[in-house]
Scaffold this active site. Structure first.
Site, PDB file in Angstrom:
ATOM      1  N   ARG A 102      -7.209  -0.709  -6.929  1.00  0.00           N
ATOM      2  CA  ARG A 102      -7.494   0.394  -5.997  1.00  0.00           C
ATOM      3  C   ARG A 102      -7.772   1.649  -6.839  1.00  0.00           C
ATOM      4  O   ARG A 102      -6.961   1.997  -7.694  1.00  0.00           O
ATOM      5  CB  ARG A 102      -6.341   0.633  -5.026  1.00  0.00           C
ATOM      6  CG  ARG A 102      -6.242  -0.471  -3.983  1.00  0.00           C
ATOM      7  CD  ARG A 102      -5.419  -0.071  -2.789  1.00  0.00           C
ATOM      8  NE  ARG A 102      -6.160   0.722  -1.830  1.00  0.00           N
ATOM      9  CZ  ARG A 102      -5.604   1.285  -0.758  1.00  0.00           C
ATOM     10  NH1 ARG A 102      -4.300   1.153  -0.534  1.00  0.00           N
ATOM     11  NH2 ARG A 102      -6.325   1.974   0.093  1.00  0.00           N
ATOM     12  N   ASN A 115      -6.113  12.028   0.347  1.00  0.00           N
ATOM     13  CA  ASN A 115      -5.165  11.253   1.163  1.00  0.00           C
ATOM     14  C   ASN A 115      -5.978  10.464   2.182  1.00  0.00           C
ATOM     15  O   ASN A 115      -7.201  10.607   2.284  1.00  0.00           O
ATOM     16  CB  ASN A 115      -4.147  12.175   1.836  1.00  0.00           C
ATOM     17  CG  ASN A 115      -3.005  11.383   2.453  1.00  0.00           C
ATOM     18  OD1 ASN A 115      -2.444  10.490   1.799  1.00  0.00           O
ATOM     19  ND2 ASN A 115      -2.658  11.649   3.691  1.00  0.00           N
ATOM     20  N   LYS A 116      -5.276   9.624   2.921  1.00  0.00           N
ATOM     21  CA  LYS A 116      -5.914   8.744   3.896  1.00  0.00           C
ATOM     22  C   LYS A 116      -6.948   9.478   4.742  1.00  0.00           C
ATOM     23  O   LYS A 116      -6.704  10.598   5.195  1.00  0.00           O
ATOM     24  CB  LYS A 116      -4.814   8.137   4.778  1.00  0.00           C
ATOM     25  CG  LYS A 116      -5.258   7.195   5.860  1.00  0.00           C
ATOM     26  CD  LYS A 116      -6.128   6.067   5.377  1.00  0.00           C
ATOM     27  CE  LYS A 116      -5.524   5.257   4.251  1.00  0.00           C
ATOM     28  NZ  LYS A 116      -6.524   4.336   3.622  1.00  0.00           N
ATOM     29  N   ARG A 147       0.868  -1.177   0.000  1.00  0.00           N
ATOM     30  CA  ARG A 147       0.000   0.000   0.000  1.00  0.00           C
ATOM     31  C   ARG A 147       0.906   1.228   0.000  1.00  0.00           C
ATOM     32  O   ARG A 147       2.123   1.130   0.123  1.00  0.00           O
ATOM     33  CB  ARG A 147      -1.022  -0.010   1.162  1.00  0.00           C
ATOM     34  CG  ARG A 147      -0.640  -0.628   2.457  1.00  0.00           C
ATOM     35  CD  ARG A 147       0.377   0.113   3.261  1.00  0.00           C
ATOM     36  NE  ARG A 147       0.110   1.520   3.354  1.00  0.00           N
ATOM     37  CZ  ARG A 147       1.024   2.451   3.514  1.00  0.00           C
ATOM     38  NH1 ARG A 147       2.315   2.127   3.615  1.00  0.00           N
ATOM     39  NH2 ARG A 147       0.703   3.735   3.573  1.00  0.00           N
ATOM     40  N   GLY A 148       0.240   2.387  -0.132  1.00  0.00           N
ATOM     41  CA  GLY A 148       1.003   3.620  -0.357  1.00  0.00           C
ATOM     42  C   GLY A 148       1.044   3.809  -1.866  1.00  0.00           C
ATOM     43  O   GLY A 148       1.494   2.912  -2.597  1.00  0.00           O
ATOM     44  N   ALA A 149       0.586   4.986  -2.338  1.00  0.00           N
ATOM     45  CA  ALA A 149       0.364   5.173  -3.778  1.00  0.00           C
ATOM     46  C   ALA A 149       1.575   4.803  -4.644  1.00  0.00           C
ATOM     47  O   ALA A 149       1.444   4.012  -5.589  1.00  0.00           O
ATOM     48  CB  ALA A 149      -0.101   6.603  -4.030  1.00  0.00           C
ATOM     49  N   ASP A 195      -2.615  10.491  -2.392  1.00  0.00           N
ATOM     50  CA  ASP A 195      -2.891   9.453  -3.397  1.00  0.00           C
ATOM     51  C   ASP A 195      -3.262  10.047  -4.746  1.00  0.00           C
ATOM     52  O   ASP A 195      -3.195   9.372  -5.765  1.00  0.00           O
ATOM     53  CB  ASP A 195      -4.010   8.535  -2.918  1.00  0.00           C
ATOM     54  CG  ASP A 195      -3.461   7.540  -1.916  1.00  0.00           C
ATOM     55  OD1 ASP A 195      -3.100   7.954  -0.800  1.00  0.00           O
ATOM     56  OD2 ASP A 195      -3.339   6.349  -2.276  1.00  0.00           O
ATOM     57  N   GLN A 205      -2.160   2.304   9.733  1.00  0.00           N
ATOM     58  CA  GLN A 205      -0.872   2.413   9.024  1.00  0.00           C
ATOM     59  C   GLN A 205       0.127   3.258   9.817  1.00  0.00           C
ATOM     60  O   GLN A 205       1.324   3.039   9.731  1.00  0.00           O
ATOM     61  CB  GLN A 205      -1.075   3.039   7.633  1.00  0.00           C
ATOM     62  CG  GLN A 205      -1.792   2.155   6.640  1.00  0.00           C
ATOM     63  CD  GLN A 205      -3.290   2.379   6.641  1.00  0.00           C
ATOM     64  OE1 GLN A 205      -3.879   2.738   7.671  1.00  0.00           O
ATOM     65  NE2 GLN A 205      -3.932   2.157   5.522  1.00  0.00           N
TER      66      GLN A 205
END
Ligand code: MRU
Length: 341
Positions: free
Chosen positions: A85, A237-238, A48-50, A227, A186
């Site tokens: 995603r 973003n998250k 994960r993480g763009a 993202d 996260q």
């Protein structure tokens, strides 16, 4: 060809992905042999993480090209992988690069070269972001960050966390507050793991403590990743990032977003056009991980709303720290207008 990052290892015929759902207690590498497997690995947030999503997807397609002789089937598989995603535009960016290569001249060698270049580019982009961002950090700054934006989330040193790392190595004596980042933690699981390894002083807080910490403690800057950044500077973003930006405004704290140009979506005019991933309601009704499974809300009769990201409007952002420099609201819009021409 061989490449290694904190969460990705590629060695010609082998792609290993560090299962981030098991961190920080277990370091288990998954052998990814096919893009369909990568689809699930991405969906389940094992990677994960763009930027890391884009790089991993590209490398799984490089393996696939070694057995798939037909360019159209390769392109169809890449298009399928795009759907794993929806918000992280780096995934689309990486796959579009491979599709363009396949259309031009389809060969396993060219596809692998392009995937490796995507990896190498990300390393460079992270270094540049870290250099530009660290220049903004003052001696003794206290920085609050959200989610995980470090080596685990990229092929390089990270984005927001890369800046924090760089400022630390420059001897700036920084301190970090890390939001745990519900629902999938996260920050609590991954950012703490990285900061501890890097020897950077920090406190873990839960998300709803951020306001109190801003009010009662010294917080000089909030730096987060993204993202997808729209052409007007709004960014996704998250989940929880928007609330941080609002609180920064109230407390007069600088709020920065750090990302590579591969996260800027020139075709997306504003934040309201960014697709927001909706995730399994179970993530709000309990936790599931290396610690086992606990559920506190009932399956039936409890309707959970679980967007994975939120959108922060450009007006709340002090600066956009990209690999090409630091931008304010006017200059980010100009940059996007120039690049999209
Ligand atoms: O759902 P995740 O863990 O993939 O969300 C990650 C983030 O929101 C990060 O801030 C973003 O991808 C930038 S990572 C350098």
């Amino acid at each position: 060809m061989k490449r290694e990052a904190l969460s990705i290892k590629y060695d010609h015929d082998r792609l290993l992905i560090l299962d981030q759902t098991l961190l920080p207690f277990e370091e288990n590498w998954i052998n990814v042999t096919h893009p369909d497997q990568m689809f699930e690995v991405i969906k389940q947030l094992k990677v994960r993480g763009a930027p890391a999503i884009g790089v991993s997807a590209a490398l799984s397609m490089a393996l696939f090209a070694k057995s798939e002789m037909n360019a159209d089937d390769f392109i169809a598989k890449a298009n399928h992988l795009r759907q794993s995603r929806p918000t992280a535009v780096n995934l689309m960016y990486a796959l579009d690069r491979l599709i363009a290569t396949a259309k031009e001249n389809y060969s396993a060698e060219f596809i692998e070269n392009e995937a490796i270049e995507i990896f190498d580019d990300d390393v460079q982009l992270c270094d540049s972001i870290a250099n530009h961002g660290a220049a903004l950090i003052n001696q003794g700054d206290v920085i609050l960050t959200h989610c995980n934006t470090g080596g685990l989330a990229t092929a390089g040193v990270g984005t927001a966390l890369g800046i924090i790392h760089k400022a630390h190595t420059q001897g700036k004596g920084i301190h970090v507050y890390v939001d745990e980042t519900r629902p999938l933690l996260q920050g609590g699981r991954l950012t703490t793991w990285e900061l501890e390894k890097l020897g950077i002083p920090f406190n873990l807080i839960c998300d709803n403590m951020a306001g109190m910490v801003m009010q009662r403690k010294k917080v000089d800057k909030v730096i987060v990743g993204s993202d997808r950044i729209a052409a007007n500077g709004d960014f996704a973003n998250k989940i929880g990032t928007y609330a941080l930006a609002v609180m920064c405004k109230h407390h007069n704290i600088d709020f920065y977003v750090a990302a590579p140009m591969t996260t800027v979506d020139m075709d997306c005019p504003s934040g309201k056009h960014i697709p927001i991933e909706q995730r399994d309601p179970f993530e709000l009704k309990g936790v599931r991980g290396h610690y086992g499974e606990i559920q506190w809300a009932k399956d039936e009769g409890v309707d959970a709303y679980n967007p994975a990201f939120d959108v922060t409007p450009a007006e709340l952002v002090t600066g956009w720290i990209l690999d090409t420099g630091v931008y304010d609201r006017e200059t980010i819009k100009k940059l996007c207008a120039v690049v999209s021409v």
